[in-house]
Scaffold this motif. Structure first.
Motif, PDB file in Angstrom:
ATOM      1  N   GLN A 168     -22.007  40.785  -9.090  1.00  0.00           N
ATOM      2  CA  GLN A 168     -22.922  39.795  -9.651  1.00  0.00           C
ATOM      3  C   GLN A 168     -23.715  40.386 -10.818  1.00  0.00           C
ATOM      4  O   GLN A 168     -23.929  39.715 -11.835  1.00  0.00           O
ATOM      5  CB  GLN A 168     -23.874  39.278  -8.576  1.00  0.00           C
ATOM      6  N   SER A 189     -27.533  33.744 -17.993  1.00  0.00           N
ATOM      7  CA  SER A 189     -27.252  33.109 -16.695  1.00  0.00           C
ATOM      8  C   SER A 189     -28.217  33.627 -15.630  1.00  0.00           C
ATOM      9  O   SER A 189     -27.810  34.188 -14.607  1.00  0.00           O
ATOM     10  CB  SER A 189     -25.808  33.373 -16.279  1.00  0.00           C
ATOM     11  N   TRP A 213     -29.773  32.226 -13.359  1.00  0.00           N
ATOM     12  CA  TRP A 213     -29.665  31.658 -12.028  1.00  0.00           C
ATOM     13  C   TRP A 213     -28.874  32.567 -11.092  1.00  0.00           C
ATOM     14  O   TRP A 213     -29.011  32.474  -9.869  1.00  0.00           O
ATOM     15  CB  TRP A 213     -29.044  30.253 -12.095  1.00  0.00           C
ATOM     16  N   THR A 251     -28.560  34.431  -6.114  1.00  0.00           N
ATOM     17  CA  THR A 251     -27.629  35.022  -5.148  1.00  0.00           C
ATOM     18  C   THR A 251     -27.629  36.548  -5.235  1.00  0.00           C
ATOM     19  O   THR A 251     -27.324  37.221  -4.259  1.00  0.00           O
ATOM     20  CB  THR A 251     -26.193  34.490  -5.354  1.00  0.00           C
ATOM     21  N   TYR A 280     -27.758  25.989  -4.364  1.00  0.00           N
ATOM     22  CA  TYR A 280     -26.642  26.924  -4.232  1.00  0.00           C
ATOM     23  C   TYR A 280     -25.318  26.192  -4.416  1.00  0.00           C
ATOM     24  O   TYR A 280     -25.209  25.004  -4.118  1.00  0.00           O
ATOM     25  CB  TYR A 280     -26.668  27.571  -2.850  1.00  0.00           C
ATOM     26  N   PRO A 281     -24.304  26.924  -4.838  1.00  0.00           N
ATOM     27  CA  PRO A 281     -22.970  26.316  -4.892  1.00  0.00           C
ATOM     28  C   PRO A 281     -22.511  25.981  -3.476  1.00  0.00           C
ATOM     29  O   PRO A 281     -23.137  26.404  -2.511  1.00  0.00           O
ATOM     30  CB  PRO A 281     -22.103  27.425  -5.517  1.00  0.00           C
ATOM     31  N   PRO A 282     -21.415  25.257  -3.335  1.00  0.00           N
ATOM     32  CA  PRO A 282     -20.938  24.924  -1.986  1.00  0.00           C
ATOM     33  C   PRO A 282     -20.546  26.194  -1.232  1.00  0.00           C
ATOM     34  O   PRO A 282     -19.574  26.854  -1.578  1.00  0.00           O
ATOM     35  CB  PRO A 282     -19.713  24.038  -2.227  1.00  0.00           C
ATOM     36  N   VAL A 283     -21.350  26.541  -0.256  1.00  0.00           N
ATOM     37  CA  VAL A 283     -21.095  27.727   0.569  1.00  0.00           C
ATOM     38  C   VAL A 283     -21.330  27.345   2.028  1.00  0.00           C
ATOM     39  O   VAL A 283     -21.932  26.321   2.323  1.00  0.00           O
ATOM     40  CB  VAL A 283     -22.013  28.913   0.180  1.00  0.00           C
ATOM     41  N   ARG A 302     -25.723  30.536   3.544  1.00  0.00           N
ATOM     42  CA  ARG A 302     -27.085  30.090   3.202  1.00  0.00           C
ATOM     43  C   ARG A 302     -28.121  30.732   4.121  1.00  0.00           C
ATOM     44  O   ARG A 302     -29.184  31.132   3.679  1.00  0.00           O
ATOM     45  CB  ARG A 302     -27.187  28.572   3.300  1.00  0.00           C
TER      46      ARG A 302
END
Length: 95
Positions: free
Chosen positions: A16, A26, A28, A32, A69-72, A77
């Motif tokens: 990351q 970026s 954001w 994460t 958050y993205p789909p996780v 989460r």
């Protein structure tokens, strides 16, 4: 995310951070990256990441970050939302 899901938090943080280095605007990613640092035992890096995220999004809450958050998975989460992932968030209890 696969490194994070597998519990390889330092490896997750490494990739990351590399993505962030290639795309510095970026910010954001810190949503994460901070938990990956925290769960990987890298407290100072987690705190710095949180600081950079808060600088860009001063009104951010843990709940708002989790909602964006993205789909996780729910487990992902959950791990992200609890300490030490977020170093006892200053923004959970603003001063």
């Amino acid at each position: 995310m696969s490194h994070f899901n597998a519990g390889r938090y330092r490896e997750s943080a490494h990739w990351q951070a590399r993505a962030l280095a290639e795309h510095p605007s970026s910010t954001w990613i810190h949503a994460t990256l901070c938990p990956a640092y925290g769960l990987g035992g890298q407290k100072s890096e987690a705190e710095h990441s949180l600081h950079l995220l808060r600088r860009e999004y001063p009104d951010l809450t843990v709940e708002a970050a989790m909602a964006a958050y993205p789909p996780v998975s729910a487990a992902y989460r959950e791990r992200c939302a609890r300490g030490p992932a977020w170093p006892r968030l200053a923004f959970m209890n603003p001063s």
